[in-house]
Each structure stands twice: as C-alpha cells, then as structure tokens.
Design a protein around this motif. Sequence first.
Motif, PDB file in Angstrom:
ATOM      1  N   HIS A  37      42.113  65.520   3.282  1.00  0.00           N
ATOM      2  CA  HIS A  37      42.978  64.389   3.624  1.00  0.00           C
ATOM      3  C   HIS A  37      42.274  63.375   4.521  1.00  0.00           C
ATOM      4  N   ILE A  38      41.469  63.835   5.453  1.00  0.00           N
ATOM      5  CA  ILE A  38      40.734  62.888   6.305  1.00  0.00           C
ATOM      6  C   ILE A  38      39.750  62.087   5.460  1.00  0.00           C
ATOM      7  N   ASN A  39      39.078  62.760   4.534  1.00  0.00           N
ATOM      8  CA  ASN A  39      38.140  62.028   3.678  1.00  0.00           C
ATOM      9  C   ASN A  39      38.853  61.077   2.722  1.00  0.00           C
ATOM     10  N   LEU A  40      39.989  61.476   2.188  1.00  0.00           N
ATOM     11  CA  LEU A  40      40.700  60.621   1.235  1.00  0.00           C
ATOM     12  C   LEU A  40      41.471  59.499   1.933  1.00  0.00           C
ATOM     13  N   LEU A  41      42.311  59.859   2.900  1.00  0.00           N
ATOM     14  CA  LEU A  41      43.147  58.849   3.551  1.00  0.00           C
ATOM     15  C   LEU A  41      42.410  58.084   4.652  1.00  0.00           C
ATOM     16  N   ILE A  71      49.731  51.432  11.575  1.00  0.00           N
ATOM     17  CA  ILE A  71      50.500  52.576  11.065  1.00  0.00           C
ATOM     18  C   ILE A  71      49.557  53.628  10.490  1.00  0.00           C
ATOM     19  N   HIS A  72      48.563  53.195   9.731  1.00  0.00           N
ATOM     20  CA  HIS A  72      47.607  54.124   9.124  1.00  0.00           C
ATOM     21  C   HIS A  72      46.868  54.915  10.210  1.00  0.00           C
ATOM     22  N   ASN A  73      46.440  54.215  11.258  1.00  0.00           N
ATOM     23  CA  ASN A  73      45.638  54.862  12.300  1.00  0.00           C
ATOM     24  C   ASN A  73      46.452  55.622  13.333  1.00  0.00           C
ATOM     25  N   ILE A  74      47.748  55.453  13.325  1.00  0.00           N
ATOM     26  CA  ILE A  74      48.620  56.289  14.157  1.00  0.00           C
ATOM     27  C   ILE A  74      49.076  57.505  13.356  1.00  0.00           C
ATOM     28  N   SER A  75      49.443  57.281  12.102  1.00  0.00           N
ATOM     29  CA  SER A  75      49.997  58.371  11.292  1.00  0.00           C
ATOM     30  C   SER A  75      48.956  59.402  10.877  1.00  0.00           C
ATOM     31  N   LEU A  76      47.744  58.961  10.553  1.00  0.00           N
ATOM     32  CA  LEU A  76      46.737  59.916  10.066  1.00  0.00           C
ATOM     33  C   LEU A  76      46.380  60.974  11.115  1.00  0.00           C
ATOM     34  N   PRO A  77      46.078  60.600  12.358  1.00  0.00           N
ATOM     35  CA  PRO A  77      45.804  61.658  13.346  1.00  0.00           C
ATOM     36  C   PRO A  77      47.002  62.577  13.593  1.00  0.00           C
ATOM     37  N   ILE A  78      48.211  62.004  13.640  1.00  0.00           N
ATOM     38  CA  ILE A  78      49.399  62.846  13.833  1.00  0.00           C
ATOM     39  C   ILE A  78      49.506  63.865  12.701  1.00  0.00           C
ATOM     40  N   MET A  79      49.365  63.381  11.473  1.00  0.00           N
ATOM     41  CA  MET A  79      49.487  64.256  10.312  1.00  0.00           C
ATOM     42  C   MET A  79      48.367  65.295  10.279  1.00  0.00           C
TER      43      MET A  79
END
Length: 124
Positions: A37-41, A71-79
Amino acid sequence: MGIKFIKISVVYFVIGVCIGMYMSMTQKFTFTPVHVHINLLGWMSMGMAGLIYVAFPSAAKTVLAKVHFWIHNISLPIMMIGLAFLVSGTESAEPAVATGGTLMVIGIILFAINIIKNVKEESM
C-alpha cells in the motif's frame, strides 16, 4: 503542487523499499500489505498525480489539488500505521485503518473531480 507530490512520493518509495528490505532480511512477511500500500498509494499514485499536475498546471493551481495533497498525506500514514498494528495482531487498530482508508478514498475522489474538471487538451 506537482513538484510537491513528486517529492513526497519519493519519501514513500524509500519507506516502502525499506519495509521490503526488512521483510526479506528477517524472512518475516507480516508487513506485506503495508509495503504494497505504501508503494502503490504513496510512491506510484502520488508520483503519477505529481506528473499529471506538472503536465496540466491549471489542475495543479486549484484548491482541489491542495486538498487532495493534504488528505492523501494525512490519511496514508494513519491507514498504514493502523494496518501495521492490525497485521501484527492489534485488532483495536481497525478504526485507524477504516478512518485512513475512508479519507484516502475522499482524497482520490477529489483528485478525480479535479482532473475531470481542469485537465483539457488545450491546457497542455
């Protein structure tokens, strides 16, 4: 915005590759979903968004682009932090994955709206 997306995508790429290296060194592949997910998103999606925004500056200059970025950079680490805990056996981390994932979908929908509205042939 395009350059910001490209630069942050490289940070996610380094994180994703380091997780992959850790897993292969330890032969413990518990974090495969996080790595993927880190590599894809992070790396691929944000890098592509950055390239699109560089190619179409009219889309990059919008409020939608800025909102998408944050939103992308807040949501990705949370997820991803939630997912790391979840795959490690902490079931109480599920709300973090759900919250981060929901925010991510909202950010991507905003990106899609921005591209549909502001990417036009004549803006190339």
